[in-house]
Motif scaffolding. Structure first.
Motif, PDB file in Angstrom:
ATOM      1  N   ALA A   1     -11.719  15.128  -6.815  1.00  0.00           N
ATOM      2  CA  ALA A   1     -11.402  14.724  -8.187  1.00  0.00           C
ATOM      3  C   ALA A   1     -12.424  15.288  -9.158  1.00  0.00           C
ATOM      4  O   ALA A   1     -12.073  15.783 -10.237  1.00  0.00           O
ATOM      5  N   ALA A   2     -13.710  15.228  -8.776  1.00  0.00           N
ATOM      6  CA  ALA A   2     -14.766  15.758  -9.649  1.00  0.00           C
ATOM      7  C   ALA A   2     -14.632  17.267  -9.811  1.00  0.00           C
ATOM      8  O   ALA A   2     -14.842  17.817 -10.903  1.00  0.00           O
TER       9      ALA A   2
ATOM     10  N   PRO B   1     -15.197  13.620 -19.103  1.00  0.00           N
ATOM     11  CA  PRO B   1     -14.020  13.253 -18.302  1.00  0.00           C
ATOM     12  C   PRO B   1     -14.349  12.247 -17.199  1.00  0.00           C
ATOM     13  O   PRO B   1     -15.301  12.417 -16.441  1.00  0.00           O
TER      14      PRO B   1
ATOM     15  N   CYS C   1     -13.106  10.272 -13.664  1.00  0.00           N
ATOM     16  CA  CYS C   1     -12.296  10.669 -12.515  1.00  0.00           C
ATOM     17  C   CYS C   1     -12.558   9.722 -11.360  1.00  0.00           C
ATOM     18  O   CYS C   1     -13.525   8.952 -11.373  1.00  0.00           O
TER      19      CYS C   1
ATOM     20  N   THR D   1     -15.163   6.151 -13.076  1.00  0.00           N
ATOM     21  CA  THR D   1     -13.874   5.718 -13.608  1.00  0.00           C
ATOM     22  C   THR D   1     -14.066   5.086 -14.980  1.00  0.00           C
ATOM     23  O   THR D   1     -15.187   4.693 -15.341  1.00  0.00           O
TER      24      THR D   1
ATOM     25  N   GLY E   1     -17.561  12.396 -14.249  1.00  0.00           N
ATOM     26  CA  GLY E   1     -17.347  11.390 -13.212  1.00  0.00           C
ATOM     27  C   GLY E   1     -17.445   9.945 -13.653  1.00  0.00           C
ATOM     28  O   GLY E   1     -17.770   9.619 -14.796  1.00  0.00           O
TER      29      GLY E   1
ATOM     30  N   VAL F   1     -11.643  18.041 -12.357  1.00  0.00           N
ATOM     31  CA  VAL F   1     -11.915  17.802 -13.781  1.00  0.00           C
ATOM     32  C   VAL F   1     -13.004  18.744 -14.294  1.00  0.00           C
ATOM     33  O   VAL F   1     -12.951  19.197 -15.451  1.00  0.00           O
TER      34      VAL F   1
ATOM     35  N   ALA G   1     -19.739  13.552  -7.650  1.00  0.00           N
ATOM     36  CA  ALA G   1     -19.557  14.334  -8.866  1.00  0.00           C
ATOM     37  C   ALA G   1     -20.417  15.594  -8.828  1.00  0.00           C
ATOM     38  O   ALA G   1     -19.986  16.666  -9.271  1.00  0.00           O
TER      39      ALA G   1
END
Length: 338
Positions: free
Chosen positions: A226-227, A218, A220, A188, A186, A230, A251
């Motif tokens: 999104a978490a 990663p 995200c 950006t 998590g 990934v 996350a």
């Protein structure tokens, strides 16, 4: 209704006007019995102390401006509550504002503080991608204290979290429990909190002769979906991963979903290969109703608020005080997830 004067309070209490004034300003050496007698007289007469008028007469102020740009940030809300509690304990009042932008709205906010005669300003920075404060804040003519989760480059009075220490502490804990394949989920790419934590993550790995693999960190968007995406992709392609450092509550929640989707379970036992340990970076009370309860490094939000309040009051009493920088470390709270 007739306004009760300080003279009437003094007459009712059987003391001088100057004694009543000292009691109201909490100054001087006044006995507890006299203070009680003055308060009884004020209560009996219905006297209301006009603090603003008293401050104007004395050319002082017990009002502190507090700027909180983002009320959705749980850390900021906890810090705000701690600041208010501490300032009220020191007999100061808080003028709270939430500007909608860092331009005209922030400028109007600072102007309103000046018009209300605030003594100083506490600013809770919310932009985790910015290396510098907004220009309006940097040019603030009032005594200023900044609270930040990520700021590192401004020469102001600053109270901030030690994100590097938090990640290093979390990583060492996982390694000492036997984990050797740990991922960071998590945040950006331009999130300065993430960048600082990755430095702590990397340094802790290096202490144990391990290296940071970028494929296991990663980035995200800040959402559970999104978490989850990934994390699922990561676990499907790296089945030896046994622990996840989760950047945020989103996350953490997304990671739990992904763990179940790949047929594994959250848990701390490194010897049960289907378990994946989860460790976060703040007390997520709204999430801890689930099972397992989450292990985390605390955000030190209450202490951050106390330190910010103490620093602005010190700045008011010592105008020539050089800029102070206070960095606070969180504590590891071990629960069921890691």
């Amino acid at each position: 209704m007739k306004r009760v004067s300080i003279v009437e309070v003094a007459k009712q209490a059987g003391v001088s006007v100057s004694t009543v004034s000292l009691v109201l300003r909490q100054k001087g050496k006044i006995s507890a019995a006299t203070i009680a007698r003055v308060h009884e007289a004020m209560s009996a007469l219905g006297y209301v102390h006009n603090v603003a008028a008293a401050n104007l007469r004395a050319n002082t102020s017990n009002l502190i401006g507090l700027i909180v740009p983002d009320f959705s940030d749980s850390f900021a809300v906890k810090v705000m509550a701690s600041i208010v509690q501490e300032l009220e304990r020191q007999h100061y009042m808080v003028f709270l504002r939430q500007p909608q932008d860092e331009g005209d709205a922030l400028e109007r906010c600072l102007l309103s503080f000046k018009q209300q005669g605030v003594a100083g300003v506490i600013y809770l920075a919310s932009d985790v991608t910015a290396a510098l404060l907004p220009e309006k804040i940097r040019r603030c003519p009032l005594p200023l204290v900044v609270v930040s989760q990520s700021l590192q480059q401004d020469g102001c009075n600053l109270v901030m979290r030690d994100n590097r220490q938090a990640a290093s502490q979390a990583t060492r804990y996982l390694i000492e429990r036997g984990h050797r394949n740990i991922a960071y989920i998590g945040g950006t790419e331009n999130d300065r909190i993430r960048q600082q934590r990755l430095l702590g993550f990397s340094s802790a790995l290096a202490q144990y002769g391990m290296t940071l693999r970028e494929t296991l960190t990663p980035a995200c968007a800040e959402s559970t979906q999104a978490a989850s995406l990934v994390t699922r992709h990561l676990l499907e392609n790296n089945n030896t991963i046994t622990a996840l450092l989760c950047h945020s509550p989103n996350a953490m929640i997304g990671s739990i979903s992904a763990i179940y989707q790949v047929g594994r379970t959250p848990g701390k036992d490194v010897f049960l290969t289907q378990q994946v340990a989860l460790l976060g970076f703040e007390d997520m009370l709204h999430v801890n109703l689930t099972s397992p309860s989450f292990t985390y490094v605390s955000s030190a939000s209450e202490e951050t608020g106390r330190q910010a309040a103490a620093l602005i009051l010190r700045k008011l009493s010592e105008p020539d005080l050089p800029p102070q920088r206070i960095t606070l470390s969180g504590q590891l709270v071990v629960r069921e997830s890691a």
